[in-house]
Write a protein that holds these residues in place. Structure first.
Motif, PDB file in Angstrom:
ATOM      1  N   LYS A 176       0.828  -1.206   0.000  1.00  0.00           N
ATOM      2  CA  LYS A 176       0.000   0.000   0.000  1.00  0.00           C
ATOM      3  C   LYS A 176       0.861   1.255   0.000  1.00  0.00           C
ATOM      4  O   LYS A 176       0.545   2.229  -0.707  1.00  0.00           O
ATOM      5  CB  LYS A 176      -0.920  -0.014   1.222  1.00  0.00           C
ATOM      6  CG  LYS A 176      -1.995  -1.088   1.186  1.00  0.00           C
ATOM      7  CD  LYS A 176      -2.843  -1.047   2.442  1.00  0.00           C
ATOM      8  CE  LYS A 176      -3.901  -2.150   2.430  1.00  0.00           C
ATOM      9  NZ  LYS A 176      -4.711  -2.145   3.685  1.00  0.00           N
ATOM     10  N   PHE A 177       1.945   1.226   0.772  1.00  0.00           N
ATOM     11  CA  PHE A 177       2.839   2.392   0.824  1.00  0.00           C
ATOM     12  C   PHE A 177       3.486   2.647  -0.532  1.00  0.00           C
ATOM     13  O   PHE A 177       3.502   3.786  -1.022  1.00  0.00           O
ATOM     14  CB  PHE A 177       3.905   2.152   1.899  1.00  0.00           C
ATOM     15  CG  PHE A 177       5.065   3.097   1.813  1.00  0.00           C
ATOM     16  CD1 PHE A 177       4.941   4.414   2.214  1.00  0.00           C
ATOM     17  CD2 PHE A 177       6.299   2.662   1.326  1.00  0.00           C
ATOM     18  CE1 PHE A 177       6.020   5.284   2.126  1.00  0.00           C
ATOM     19  CE2 PHE A 177       7.368   3.511   1.236  1.00  0.00           C
ATOM     20  CZ  PHE A 177       7.233   4.835   1.641  1.00  0.00           C
ATOM     21  N   ILE A 178       4.007   1.596  -1.150  1.00  0.00           N
ATOM     22  CA  ILE A 178       4.655   1.758  -2.452  1.00  0.00           C
ATOM     23  C   ILE A 178       3.644   2.226  -3.494  1.00  0.00           C
ATOM     24  O   ILE A 178       3.936   3.117  -4.316  1.00  0.00           O
ATOM     25  CB  ILE A 178       5.321   0.434  -2.882  1.00  0.00           C
ATOM     26  CG1 ILE A 178       6.457   0.061  -1.922  1.00  0.00           C
ATOM     27  CG2 ILE A 178       5.871   0.550  -4.297  1.00  0.00           C
ATOM     28  CD1 ILE A 178       7.081  -1.289  -2.211  1.00  0.00           C
ATOM     29  N   THR A 179       2.440   1.653  -3.481  1.00  0.00           N
ATOM     30  CA  THR A 179       1.410   2.059  -4.445  1.00  0.00           C
ATOM     31  C   THR A 179       1.038   3.525  -4.272  1.00  0.00           C
ATOM     32  O   THR A 179       0.890   4.265  -5.255  1.00  0.00           O
ATOM     33  CB  THR A 179       0.166   1.178  -4.275  1.00  0.00           C
ATOM     34  OG1 THR A 179       0.537  -0.201  -4.429  1.00  0.00           O
ATOM     35  CG2 THR A 179      -0.886   1.514  -5.310  1.00  0.00           C
ATOM     36  N   ALA A 180       0.890   3.956  -3.006  1.00  0.00           N
ATOM     37  CA  ALA A 180       0.548   5.357  -2.747  1.00  0.00           C
ATOM     38  C   ALA A 180       1.663   6.290  -3.221  1.00  0.00           C
ATOM     39  O   ALA A 180       1.392   7.338  -3.825  1.00  0.00           O
ATOM     40  CB  ALA A 180       0.282   5.565  -1.258  1.00  0.00           C
ATOM     41  N   GLU A 181       2.906   5.916  -2.955  1.00  0.00           N
ATOM     42  CA  GLU A 181       4.028   6.763  -3.383  1.00  0.00           C
ATOM     43  C   GLU A 181       4.125   6.827  -4.905  1.00  0.00           C
ATOM     44  O   GLU A 181       4.387   7.893  -5.478  1.00  0.00           O
ATOM     45  CB  GLU A 181       5.336   6.225  -2.790  1.00  0.00           C
ATOM     46  CG  GLU A 181       5.451   6.370  -1.289  1.00  0.00           C
ATOM     47  CD  GLU A 181       5.484   7.823  -0.844  1.00  0.00           C
ATOM     48  OE1 GLU A 181       6.062   8.644  -1.574  1.00  0.00           O
ATOM     49  OE2 GLU A 181       4.925   8.130   0.217  1.00  0.00           O
ATOM     50  N   LEU A 182       3.910   5.699  -5.567  1.00  0.00           N
ATOM     51  CA  LEU A 182       3.957   5.702  -7.039  1.00  0.00           C
ATOM     52  C   LEU A 182       2.813   6.522  -7.624  1.00  0.00           C
ATOM     53  O   LEU A 182       2.997   7.239  -8.617  1.00  0.00           O
ATOM     54  CB  LEU A 182       3.925   4.265  -7.558  1.00  0.00           C
ATOM     55  CG  LEU A 182       5.158   3.405  -7.274  1.00  0.00           C
ATOM     56  CD1 LEU A 182       4.961   1.996  -7.803  1.00  0.00           C
ATOM     57  CD2 LEU A 182       6.408   4.016  -7.901  1.00  0.00           C
ATOM     58  N   ASP A 183       1.617   6.431  -7.029  1.00  0.00           N
ATOM     59  CA  ASP A 183       0.496   7.245  -7.501  1.00  0.00           C
ATOM     60  C   ASP A 183       0.776   8.730  -7.311  1.00  0.00           C
ATOM     61  O   ASP A 183       0.461   9.554  -8.181  1.00  0.00           O
ATOM     62  CB  ASP A 183      -0.780   6.856  -6.755  1.00  0.00           C
ATOM     63  CG  ASP A 183      -1.268   5.462  -7.130  1.00  0.00           C
ATOM     64  OD1 ASP A 183      -0.828   4.955  -8.186  1.00  0.00           O
ATOM     65  OD2 ASP A 183      -2.056   4.874  -6.357  1.00  0.00           O
ATOM     66  N   GLU A 184       1.373   9.074  -6.182  1.00  0.00           N
ATOM     67  CA  GLU A 184       1.722  10.471  -5.946  1.00  0.00           C
ATOM     68  C   GLU A 184       2.753  10.956  -6.954  1.00  0.00           C
ATOM     69  O   GLU A 184       2.653  12.087  -7.469  1.00  0.00           O
ATOM     70  CB  GLU A 184       2.249  10.630  -4.513  1.00  0.00           C
ATOM     71  CG  GLU A 184       2.571  12.057  -4.112  1.00  0.00           C
ATOM     72  CD  GLU A 184       1.334  12.924  -4.003  1.00  0.00           C
ATOM     73  OE1 GLU A 184       1.476  14.154  -4.120  1.00  0.00           O
ATOM     74  OE2 GLU A 184       0.236  12.368  -3.826  1.00  0.00           O
ATOM     75  N   GLU A 240       4.072  14.046 -11.833  1.00  0.00           N
ATOM     76  CA  GLU A 240       4.574  14.056 -13.210  1.00  0.00           C
ATOM     77  C   GLU A 240       3.508  14.556 -14.185  1.00  0.00           C
ATOM     78  O   GLU A 240       3.807  15.327 -15.117  1.00  0.00           O
ATOM     79  CB  GLU A 240       5.016  12.645 -13.596  1.00  0.00           C
ATOM     80  CG  GLU A 240       5.616  12.521 -14.989  1.00  0.00           C
ATOM     81  CD  GLU A 240       6.930  13.248 -15.131  1.00  0.00           C
ATOM     82  OE1 GLU A 240       7.351  13.480 -16.284  1.00  0.00           O
ATOM     83  OE2 GLU A 240       7.538  13.601 -14.101  1.00  0.00           O
ATOM     84  N   PHE A 241       2.243  14.176 -13.959  1.00  0.00           N
ATOM     85  CA  PHE A 241       1.160  14.651 -14.824  1.00  0.00           C
ATOM     86  C   PHE A 241       0.978  16.164 -14.692  1.00  0.00           C
ATOM     87  O   PHE A 241       0.799  16.880 -15.694  1.00  0.00           O
ATOM     88  CB  PHE A 241      -0.136  13.927 -14.451  1.00  0.00           C
ATOM     89  CG  PHE A 241      -1.337  14.396 -15.213  1.00  0.00           C
ATOM     90  CD1 PHE A 241      -1.533  14.010 -16.537  1.00  0.00           C
ATOM     91  CD2 PHE A 241      -2.276  15.240 -14.624  1.00  0.00           C
ATOM     92  CE1 PHE A 241      -2.639  14.445 -17.255  1.00  0.00           C
ATOM     93  CE2 PHE A 241      -3.380  15.674 -15.331  1.00  0.00           C
ATOM     94  CZ  PHE A 241      -3.558  15.275 -16.648  1.00  0.00           C
ATOM     95  N   TYR A 242       1.042  16.679 -13.475  1.00  0.00           N
ATOM     96  CA  TYR A 242       0.915  18.124 -13.269  1.00  0.00           C
ATOM     97  C   TYR A 242       2.082  18.867 -13.919  1.00  0.00           C
ATOM     98  O   TYR A 242       1.889  19.926 -14.543  1.00  0.00           O
ATOM     99  CB  TYR A 242       0.862  18.414 -11.775  1.00  0.00           C
ATOM    100  CG  TYR A 242       0.759  19.882 -11.438  1.00  0.00           C
ATOM    101  CD1 TYR A 242      -0.444  20.564 -11.588  1.00  0.00           C
ATOM    102  CD2 TYR A 242       1.874  20.581 -10.985  1.00  0.00           C
ATOM    103  CE1 TYR A 242      -0.542  21.920 -11.286  1.00  0.00           C
ATOM    104  CE2 TYR A 242       1.792  21.931 -10.692  1.00  0.00           C
ATOM    105  CZ  TYR A 242       0.580  22.601 -10.841  1.00  0.00           C
ATOM    106  OH  TYR A 242       0.493  23.929 -10.550  1.00  0.00           O
ATOM    107  N   ARG A 243       3.298  18.313 -13.787  1.00  0.00           N
ATOM    108  CA  ARG A 243       4.465  18.955 -14.398  1.00  0.00           C
ATOM    109  C   ARG A 243       4.340  19.006 -15.920  1.00  0.00           C
ATOM    110  O   ARG A 243       4.595  20.036 -16.562  1.00  0.00           O
ATOM    111  CB  ARG A 243       5.739  18.214 -13.998  1.00  0.00           C
ATOM    112  CG  ARG A 243       7.030  18.880 -14.454  1.00  0.00           C
ATOM    113  CD  ARG A 243       8.212  18.009 -14.126  1.00  0.00           C
ATOM    114  NE  ARG A 243       8.213  16.799 -14.927  1.00  0.00           N
ATOM    115  CZ  ARG A 243       8.678  16.759 -16.185  1.00  0.00           C
ATOM    116  NH1 ARG A 243       9.172  17.840 -16.779  1.00  0.00           N
ATOM    117  NH2 ARG A 243       8.655  15.619 -16.852  1.00  0.00           N
TER     118      ARG A 243
END
Length: 252
Positions: A187-195, A200-203
């Motif tokens: 869950k932690f890795i998934t949350a960090e990757l989603d963030e 990256e999408f905003y940039r």
């Protein structure tokens, strides 16, 4: 943040996520296997408990009959213990052991094996009490068989008790410690990757917006190019003449 709680310290990457998913699958498989092993050992343990209860009851009855037989021998022939001890040189019955595999656990099993030899009791009780002696001998032989069976069951009982406790501790550790920790890590890795994906999408969106603004500015300047050039040239000529007109007078 999702994934809070005990987790494994890893750097949140997609490779680490794949590794954690593989570890979770392995932990779930191991938990399932250990659970089935514990159930199989528990069933065997219950069967052994029933057999031990039956063997103890049988042992009590046989020993009662054997003691009565020995009392009959003592009454009819007197004390023949010294004569028996002098006649016996080697054991006529021996115990053989073998191992039985039960769900990966080796349980010892004992069997009573007769050792062929010339019986030293052929002439015992020849004068009197021979029938009582033979009856007493057969009774104690049956009691010895039940005793060996009971010893085998008791040994298996003790070993299975320890193995079941150890297996249950492993099952509980995997179920309540290892699997939740791996799930929290996933869950932690998934949350960090989603963030990271959102950042990256905003940039990229901001970069694309800047490019569009620059392109619109270049288009506007290109469309206004000829008029802007004439105005700049006339303004520049006016500025040159005005400089000469503003020069101070020269006195000789």
């Amino acid at each position: 943040m999702s994934g809070t709680g005990p987790r494994i310290n890893v750097f949140p990457t997609r490779m680490a996520l794949t590794g954690m998913k593989n570890r979770l699958k392995g932990a779930q498989t191991g938990h399932s296997l250990l659970k089935r092993k514990s159930e199989a050992l528990t069933r065997r343990f219950r069967d052994i408990v029933k057999k031990i209860d039956e063997a103890k009851r049988k042992m009590g009855k046989i020993m009662q009959v054997a003691n009565f037989s020995y009392a009959e021998v003592m009454y009819s022939t007197g004390d023949i213990g010294y004569q028996i001890r002098e006649s016996v040189k080697t054991a006529s019955l021996r115990v053989a052991s073998k191992l039985e595999n039960v769900s990966g656990t080796m349980l010892p099993s004992f069997d009573l094996v007769p050792f062929p030899q010339n019986s030293p009791f052929d002439l015992t009780g020849l004068g009197r009490g021979g029938q009582q002696i033979q009856k007493c001998r057969e009774t104690y032989k049956k009691a010895l068989e039940v005793l060996v069976e009971l010893a085998s069951l008791q040994t298996a009982f003790v070993i299975l008790d320890e193995v079941i406790k150890l297996t249950n501790r492993r099952v509980n550790a995997i179920e309540h410690v290892i699997i939740p920790k791996i799930e929290n890590t996933i869950k932690f890795i998934t949350a960090e990757l989603d963030e990271a994906d959102r950042e990256e999408f905003y940039r990229l969106k901001k970069v694309q917006g800047k490019k569009k603004e620059k392109l619109a500015e270049e288009t506007r300047l290109r469309e206004a190019g000829p008029a802007f050039s004439e105005e700049s040239a006339s303004h520049q000529a006016a500025n040159v003449l005005s400089e000469y007109e503003q020069d101070p007078d020269i006195i000789f």
